[in-house]
Design a protein around this motif. Structure first.
Motif, PDB file in Angstrom:
ATOM      1  N   ALA A 108      70.012  16.992 125.504  1.00 59.49           N
ATOM      2  CA  ALA A 108      69.978  17.672 124.213  1.00 59.49           C
ATOM      3  C   ALA A 108      69.221  18.976 124.381  1.00 59.49           C
ATOM      4  CB  ALA A 108      69.289  16.787 123.182  1.00 59.49           C
ATOM      5  N   PRO A 109      69.678  20.050 123.733  1.00 57.00           N
ATOM      6  CA  PRO A 109      68.952  21.315 123.847  1.00 57.00           C
ATOM      7  C   PRO A 109      67.603  21.224 123.135  1.00 57.00           C
ATOM      8  CG  PRO A 109      70.776  21.502 122.296  1.00 57.00           C
ATOM      9  CD  PRO A 109      70.883  20.165 122.917  1.00 57.00           C
TER      10      PRO A 109
ATOM     11  N   ARG B 102      75.404  20.127 131.398  1.00 59.74           N
ATOM     12  CA  ARG B 102      74.894  18.885 130.803  1.00 59.74           C
ATOM     13  C   ARG B 102      74.663  19.064 129.309  1.00 59.74           C
ATOM     14  NH1 ARG B 102      72.981  15.086 134.285  1.00 59.74           N
ATOM     15  NH2 ARG B 102      71.454  14.403 132.758  1.00 59.74           N
ATOM     16  N   LEU B 103      74.286  20.281 128.917  1.00 58.96           N
ATOM     17  CA  LEU B 103      74.134  20.561 127.491  1.00 58.96           C
ATOM     18  C   LEU B 103      75.492  20.569 126.806  1.00 58.96           C
ATOM     19  CD1 LEU B 103      71.432  23.382 127.498  1.00 58.96           C
ATOM     20  CD2 LEU B 103      71.157  21.019 126.791  1.00 58.96           C
ATOM     21  N   MET B 104      76.477  21.150 127.484  1.00 61.98           N
ATOM     22  CA  MET B 104      77.829  21.207 126.918  1.00 61.98           C
ATOM     23  C   MET B 104      78.380  19.797 126.755  1.00 61.98           C
ATOM     24  SD  MET B 104      79.643  24.242 129.060  1.00 61.98           S
ATOM     25  CE  MET B 104      79.218  25.961 128.852  1.00 61.98           C
TER      26      MET B 104
ATOM     27  N   VAL C 103      77.705  19.261 116.997  1.00 64.35           N
ATOM     28  CA  VAL C 103      77.643  18.039 117.809  1.00 64.35           C
ATOM     29  C   VAL C 103      76.347  17.982 118.618  1.00 64.35           C
ATOM     30  CG1 VAL C 103      80.140  17.749 118.012  1.00 64.35           C
ATOM     31  CG2 VAL C 103      78.945  19.160 119.677  1.00 64.35           C
ATOM     32  N   THR C 104      75.341  18.749 118.184  1.00 64.75           N
ATOM     33  CA  THR C 104      74.129  18.907 118.990  1.00 64.75           C
ATOM     34  C   THR C 104      73.496  17.581 119.410  1.00 64.75           C
ATOM     35  OG1 THR C 104      73.754  20.909 117.736  1.00 64.75           O
ATOM     36  CG2 THR C 104      71.949  20.151 119.127  1.00 64.75           C
ATOM     37  N   GLY C 105      73.341  16.661 118.465  1.00 64.27           N
ATOM     38  CA  GLY C 105      72.636  15.429 118.807  1.00 64.27           C
ATOM     39  C   GLY C 105      73.570  14.274 119.155  1.00 64.27           C
ATOM     40  N   MET C 106      74.855  14.559 119.173  1.00 66.12           N
ATOM     41  CA  MET C 106      75.825  13.476 119.361  1.00 66.12           C
ATOM     42  C   MET C 106      75.802  12.951 120.795  1.00 66.12           C
ATOM     43  SD  MET C 106      79.902  13.642 118.706  1.00 66.12           S
ATOM     44  CE  MET C 106      79.979  13.772 116.936  1.00 66.12           C
TER      45      MET C 106
ATOM     46  N   VAL D  42      71.184  28.421 122.551  1.00 66.24           N
ATOM     47  CA  VAL D  42      70.747  27.154 123.121  1.00 66.24           C
ATOM     48  C   VAL D  42      69.706  27.384 124.211  1.00 66.24           C
ATOM     49  CG1 VAL D  42      71.523  25.271 124.588  1.00 66.24           C
ATOM     50  CG2 VAL D  42      72.821  25.876 122.549  1.00 66.24           C
ATOM     51  N   SER D  43      68.619  26.626 124.134  1.00 62.72           N
ATOM     52  CA  SER D  43      67.597  26.664 125.178  1.00 62.72           C
ATOM     53  C   SER D  43      67.243  25.241 125.554  1.00 62.72           C
ATOM     54  CB  SER D  43      66.328  27.358 124.679  1.00 62.72           C
ATOM     55  OG  SER D  43      66.610  28.690 124.349  1.00 62.72           O
TER      56      SER D  43
END
Lengths: 367, 299
Positions: free
Chosen positions: A52-53, A45-47, A65-68, A7-8
């Motif tokens: 969004a990363p 905040r990413l977690m 769940v990346t974009g959730m 993740v970046s």
């Protein structure tokens, strides 16, 4: 299980998080340790899903769940600032996630009372947050996080704005309270000793990168590299450049000591040794021979400042180009400009090669 | 410069004890003199401000004959006839209704439009956000007269002339920027973390906005609505141009200075008094919130 995979996050030209991969297990307490601006909050905040990363994926229990959006995830978060809904009473503040979820009143009442009891907020349920002390406000926020029964509980330096005593008190209670919920507990802090007290697992952060992740004591004792060791040391780690020839390390000045057994077979060359401030002891006056026999090493340094904190004394000194901090027991009267002899046991030093990777760490419980 | 120096040094050299009594008396006198000045300045200030209002009220209780015949400090022949005229004549009291109606419509539209706009300005960074924010304000920099003709022509084309809606809509040009400006200040005073906490708790945006956010900026909404009221209530030019009879505002009725019997001072002043009252009531209700607005530097 929460998994971050490569993740970046980049905002404009600033790299907030750089290629972080982490796996956080359920029912574990995890500490994010790093100085301010190291990316603790960004990572949280990413977690949580608040941001969004830019690249990479976030998995929750194996599901992407990346974009959730955050409201569809079952997370709870407590900020360093005391964030509550000022217009609602403490009761409604704590009940808020349950109200939104549409739980029946009886269940809400029971859960709120229980959380308030645990966090000692029961007498204040009718007040509004602005009529509470800072500690009580933060307890309210913590109770709201607790009542939700979230899968992931994120506490972003929750105790940083509290006074010392309250901090001690809450720090003891918090892991216990949240351990029972079975959630993934993530706690961000800038203070190494707070990480050690919380136990569990620690990820050290530096400039948006996770430098090491593992059992807290393990990370503390055997940091993978200089960066991690520096992050996980308060007061700052003393680093001295040395050169190894044969069985001895030679540093600036007359510093010379024999390598401890675990580091005997390191190839000759340039190294950095890291000595934790509390491992330095004050020798008996300048010029005196080091006590403690052959296993001890010592060097002379010029004192620049001493700070007495009741039972301990911080001695800041210049040793060549290096700034050295020693934390010694008792109140010592040393004036700026004095020459002092600082001694340490080579068995306690961390040895880093020129790229900053750990070449040798103390064995056993030495560090 | 050198002339003053010795005296100031001289004073300092005098031992405090020997002249302390005299010094004390002098200081005391200076203090009472200062005290008097302190009281008189605001008293005069308030008097001068209040004289026109007193004169208006006093005139409204005098019959026309007394008004034109000479100067009386208070009504010699006290009468309520002027007010009776207004409350019995539809061409008078309907103008109050008209004004109130379009003012309330304007307040509702302005605040409803400004709320989401202010939220966007306060919470999001987007391309040209600062320019857009400033441009909104520049709408207030032109005098209303500039817009009279375009408004009249445009609203005629849409058949909106002489409706309350036309005036309410026209005033939005001035009130929406102001309301956005005020609300943005109040919204930026609410930490963004509160929004996030609400989303984490599971609130949807509309629910969060209505249940959590609006109560937090209630003062701001009050202040914004008040300023919309103020502008819309006193604005004459556009309101008069866009109306004929059906939506005629009170301010326009008051400028109807001549009637069959000449200048009706009494009735006009009574209308004036009745026009001040709603404003005074509204100010009374929002006075505390306005102080908060001042503290935020947005009023």
């Amino acid at each position: 299980m929460l998994e971050l995979r490569n993740v970046s996050r980049t905002v404009g030209a600033d790299k907030h998080i750089v290629d972080v991969s982490l796996k956080l297990e359920r029912s574990t307490s995890n500490v994010l340790l790093g100085p301010t601006l190291s990316g603790k909050t960004s990572l949280m905040r990413l977690m949580a899903g608040l941001d969004a990363p830019t690249s990479g994926t976030v998995f929750m229990d194996g599901k992407d769940v990346t974009g959730m959006p955050v409201r569809r995830r079952n997370v709870a978060m407590v900020y360093q600032q005391f964030i509550n809904y000022p217009t609602l009473t403490v009761y409604e503040n704590i009940a808020s996630p349950l109200r939104v979820a549409g739980k029946p009143q009886a269940e809400i009442d029971k859960a709120v009372k229980k959380a308030a009891e645990l966090l000692k907020m029961a007498p204040y349920l009718d007040r509004t947050p602005l009529n509470l002390s800072g500690g009580q406000q933060q307890r309210t926020a913590l109770a709201r996080a607790l009542v939700k029964n979230a899968d992931l509980v994120l506490l972003d330096e929750p105790l940083a704005n509290l006074d010392y005593k309250l901090r001690e008190e809450l720090r003891e209670e918090l892991p216990k309270i949240f351990a029972e919920t079975g959630a993934i507990f993530v706690y961000a802090t800038t203070e190494p000793h707070e990480a050690l007290l919380l136990g569990g697992r620690t990820a050290t952060l530096s400039q948006g990168r996770v430098t090491q992740f593992g059992d807290t004591t393990e990370v503390y004792r055997r940091p993978q590299d200089l960066l991690t060791a520096r992050t996980f040391s308060d007061p700052p780690l003393n680093v001295i450049a040395v050169e190894k020839t044969g069985e001895r390390f030679a540093g600036p000045g007359a510093l010379s000591f024999s390598a401890p057994p675990s580091q005997l077979n390191l190839p000759d060359g340039r190294y950095h040794v890291g000595i934790r401030p509390h491992r330095l002891t004050l020798g008996h006056g300048a010029g005196a021979a080091p006590a403690g026999g052959s296993s001890s090493a010592s060097f002379e340094a010029t004192v620049t400042l001493t700070e007495v904190t009741g039972s301990e004394t911080f001695i800041h000194a210049d040793f060549g180009k290096e700034r050295i901090v020693a934390l010694v027991h008792g109140v010592r009267r040393v004036d700026a400009g004095d020459r002092v002899r600082l001694a340490f046991d080579p068995a306690h030093v961390l040895v880093f090669d020129e790229r900053g990777t750990t070449a040798g760490a103390p064995t056993a419980l030495a560090a | 410069m050198s002339a003053y120096e010795p005296s100031s040094h001289g004073e300092q050299r005098i031992p405090a004890s020997s002249h302390s009594e005299a010094a004390l008396g002098q200081r005391e006198r200076a203090k009472t003199g200062h005290f008097r000045l302190k009281i008189f300045v605001p008293i005069f200030y308030i008097l001068f401000l209040l004289i026109p209002i007193y004169w208006l009220i006093s005139l409204s209780f005098k019959p026309n004959q007394e008004i034109v015949s000479g100067l009386t400090l208070w009504p010699q022949n006290f009468t309520l006839d002027n007010y009776r005229v207004i409350f019995n004549d539809p061409s008078w009291y309907e103008t109050y209704y008209n004004s109130m109606l379009y003012v309330v419509m304007n307040m509702v539209i302005s605040v409803a439009v400004a709320l989401p706009a202010a939220y966007a300005f306060s919470r999001y960074r987007f391309l040209g956000d600062k320019h857009l924010f400033f441009w909104l304000l520049t709408n207030r920099m032109a005098p209303p007269a500039v817009f009279v003709l375009p408004f009249f022509q445009l609203y005629s084309a849409f058949g909106l002339i002489d409706t309350h809606f036309a005036v309410a809509l026209a005033h939005c040009l001035f009130n929406v920027p102001l309301a956005v400006w005020i609300l943005e200040g109040f919204m930026s005073g609410v930490p963004k973390e509160i929004d996030e906490t609400a989303y984490i708790d599971g609130y949807s945006f509309p629910r969060f906005f209505g249940k959590i956010f609006m109560p937090l900026i209630a003062s701001g909404i009050g202040v914004a609505a008040f300023f919309c009221f103020m502008f819309s209530w006193v604005e004459l030019l556009i309101a008069r141009t866009l109306t004929v009879t059906d939506a005629k505002p009170i301010a326009a009725a008051m400028t109807r200075t001549s009637s069959a019997t000449g200048l009706d001072y009494g009735v006009l002043t009574a209308a004036g008094v009745l026009t001040i009252i709603p404003g005074a009531i509204v100010i009374w209700f929002v006075r505390n919130h306005i102080a908060k607005g001042f503290a935020l530097g947005r009023v």
